[in-house]
Design a protein around this motif. Structure first.
Motif, short mmCIF file in Angstrom:
data_model
loop_
_atom_site.label_atom_id
_atom_site.label_comp_id
_atom_site.label_asym_id
_atom_site.label_seq_id
_atom_site.Cartn_x
_atom_site.Cartn_y
_atom_site.Cartn_z
N SER A 35 0.83 -1.20 0.00
CA SER A 35 0.00 0.00 0.00
C SER A 35 0.87 1.25 0.00
N PRO A 36 0.60 2.20 -0.90
CA PRO A 36 1.35 3.46 -0.86
C PRO A 36 0.95 4.35 0.31
N VAL A 37 -0.14 4.01 0.98
CA VAL A 37 -0.57 4.83 2.12
C VAL A 37 0.44 4.77 3.25
N ASP A 38 0.90 3.55 3.57
CA ASP A 38 1.85 3.40 4.68
C ASP A 38 3.01 2.46 4.34
N GLY A 39 3.05 1.98 3.12
CA GLY A 39 4.12 1.06 2.71
C GLY A 39 3.91 -0.37 3.15
N GLY A 40 2.83 -0.65 3.87
CA GLY A 40 2.59 -2.00 4.39
C GLY A 40 2.25 -3.00 3.30
N LEU A 41 2.58 -4.25 3.54
CA LEU A 41 2.29 -5.32 2.60
C LEU A 41 0.81 -5.67 2.69
N LEU A 42 0.11 -5.54 1.56
CA LEU A 42 -1.30 -5.92 1.52
C LEU A 42 -1.46 -7.42 1.34
#
Length: 488
Positions: A35-42
């Motif tokens: 996710s570009p929102v927080d860099g977390g792996l979706l």
């Protein structure tokens, strides 16, 4: 209940497998979606290749005769049912898309997802009205018809994933074609949800297939397949060149919507406040919009005042979490993209450009809204698509120079003109090389209108009848007068 093939994003369960022949199909490998929102792996997404491409095209080919023979009214009914499904899940689709590509949640809620539903409704209704009056030639009757072409491969971009996918899927299905959709690997999630919605609406198995993966692995296998009858692609010029080369061996018809380096021409007689709003609007979606007018061309006599008002207005933009209703600009989609944007700006400054606004990275995947001046017409920053929140400003002294600067790139997707003179608007727009020209407005789109680009901005037009002309084999049947009785 979740399993190893599903992920949950914003409370929405999503199957990460392909959708082929009406069934979920796994692959041996996966690719990561962050996710570009927080860099977390979706999650890990099924990574298709040649085998999945072959299976999807085979499913589309097998389903084609039945779908092509389906009466127009029934095809239209199913497309309206898909639109109903989109509307029922609008909030879920908006949430997932925001997490997947970083665009504003409020935009997805208010405009993008309603447009997804409208794409299906429009082409369903347009199908029922599609026709041409018969005409005569020396007593012979000419009858024009639109015959379904066959399996289509649709390859879509990451900046407006579902809206731009359905801009292709809806007319292809309405035309009676079957579809293999390959979504961008940076934003694949809503395509999977679309498959669920279409199945729930009663779309027969194999009519819509979704294959995920990297372009070099699955895209090439799709575009070179001998059973594919149409290819539609939205994305970069280099990728389009590879697709065109692949399709050329079989003369597969192509529709290509490619990059842009569009101008915004501001004349001295324009409403400057309106012109400023139009210019600031080019930062929408963090500048990741193919149509964006990234080259501001301002008449010299008002350039200083325009720049003053523009920088004051742009400074009020709020950059932050795209889920926040107060945010105007979200993040760019991927670390590679923000690096690319920053590289363009650093090279431009090194070549002598002056930073009037922004010009730097923020935290994470954010890039500050940027305005550069003192740029040469032949410089990279003026000639090449940045696809980020970066604008340039140049001045001109008259219409001839304005048009010359506007047309002096290899692109021709769109142009915007701000002027208080109707006569000037007519003169200038007639000379601009662009598929779409807006006068004192921006991004007003009607699905009845043709859409596409000139030069390296694309091949062909879609929208209204133009979409059916592409997705169908247009046939003329000529019948001689009389002669229907049996021979004696």
């Amino acid at each position: 209940m979740t399993n190893r093939h599903t992920i949950t994003v914003a409370g929405v369960e999503i199957d990460t497998r392909h959708w082929i022949g009406g069934e979920r199909v796994a692959s041996a490998g996966t690719f990561p979606d962050h996710s570009p929102v927080d860099g977390g792996l979706l999650g890990g997404i099924a990574r298709g290749g040649a085998a999945e491409a072959q299976a999807a095209v085979a499913a589309a080919k097998a389903a084609f005769p039945g779908w092509a023979a389906t009466p127009r009214a029934e095809r239209a009914r199913i497309l309206h049912a898909i639109a109903d499904g989109v509307e029922k899940r609008l909030e879920e689709l908006a949430q997932v898309e925001t997490h997947d590509n970083g665009a504003l949640l409020r935009s997805h809620r208010r405009g993008v997802m309603p447009r997804v539903a409208h794409n299906f409704r429009f082409f369903a209704d347009h199908l029922l009205a599609l026709g041409h009056e018969d005409f005569e030639t020396r007593g012979h009757t000419n009858h024009v018809s639109w015959d379904p072409a066959g399996p289509c491969v649709l390859i879509t971009p990451w900046n407006a994933p579902l809206m731009l996918a359905t801009w292709k899927v809806a007319p292809a299905l309405a035309a009676g074609d079957t579809v293999v959709l390959k979504p961008a690997e940076w934003s694949p999630l809503t395509a999977s949800l679309l498959a669920d919605i279409a199945a729930g609406a009663g779309l027969p198995a194999g009519v819509l297939n979704v294959v995920q993966g990297l372009g070099s692995e699955v895209g090439d296998a799709l575009t070179s397949h001998p059973d594919v009858r149409r290819i539609s692609f939205t994305g970069s010029v280099p990728t389009a060149q590879r697709i065109a080369a692949s399709a050329a061996a079989r003369l597969t018809p192509l529709s290509l919507e490619l990059g842009g380096k569009s101008p915004l021409l501001v004349f001295a007689d324009a409403d400057l406040d309106l012109a400023v709003e139009l210019a600031v609007e080019q930062y929408d979606n963090a500048g990741q919009v193919c149509l964006a007018a990234t080259r501001l061309l301002v008449e010299e006599s008002v350039a200083e005042e325009f720049t003053r008002r523009f920088t004051a207005r742009a400074a009020r933009l709020v950059q932050g979490d795209p889920r926040d209703a107060a945010t105007d600009i979200g993040p760019t989609i991927h670390p590679r993209q923000v690096e690319r944007i920053d590289g363009f700006v650093r090279r431009a400054v090194g070549a002598g450009a002056r930073v009037v606004l922004g010009g730097h990275r923020g935290d994470g995947l954010f890039y500050a809204p940027t305005l550069l001046t003192d740029v040469a017409q032949d410089s990279e920053i003026v000639q090449e698509e940045v696809f980020g929140p970066v604008l340039t400003l140049q001045t001109f002294t008259g219409e001839d120079e304005a048009v010359s600067l506007a047309n002096d790139t290899r692109f021709g997707l769109a142009a915007t003109v701000a002027t208080g003179s109707h006569e000037r608007a007519e003169r200038v727009t007639a000379r601009l090389v662009a598929g779409t020209v807006w006068v004192n407005c921006f991004f007003v789109r009607d699905l009845r209108a043709p859409f596409g680009g000139a030069r390296h901005s694309g091949v062909g037009r879609e929208g209204g009848d133009w979409s059916f002309d592409f997705y169908c084999d247009v046939k003329n049947t000529v019948t001689a007068p009389g002669g229907w009785g049996s021979r004696g």
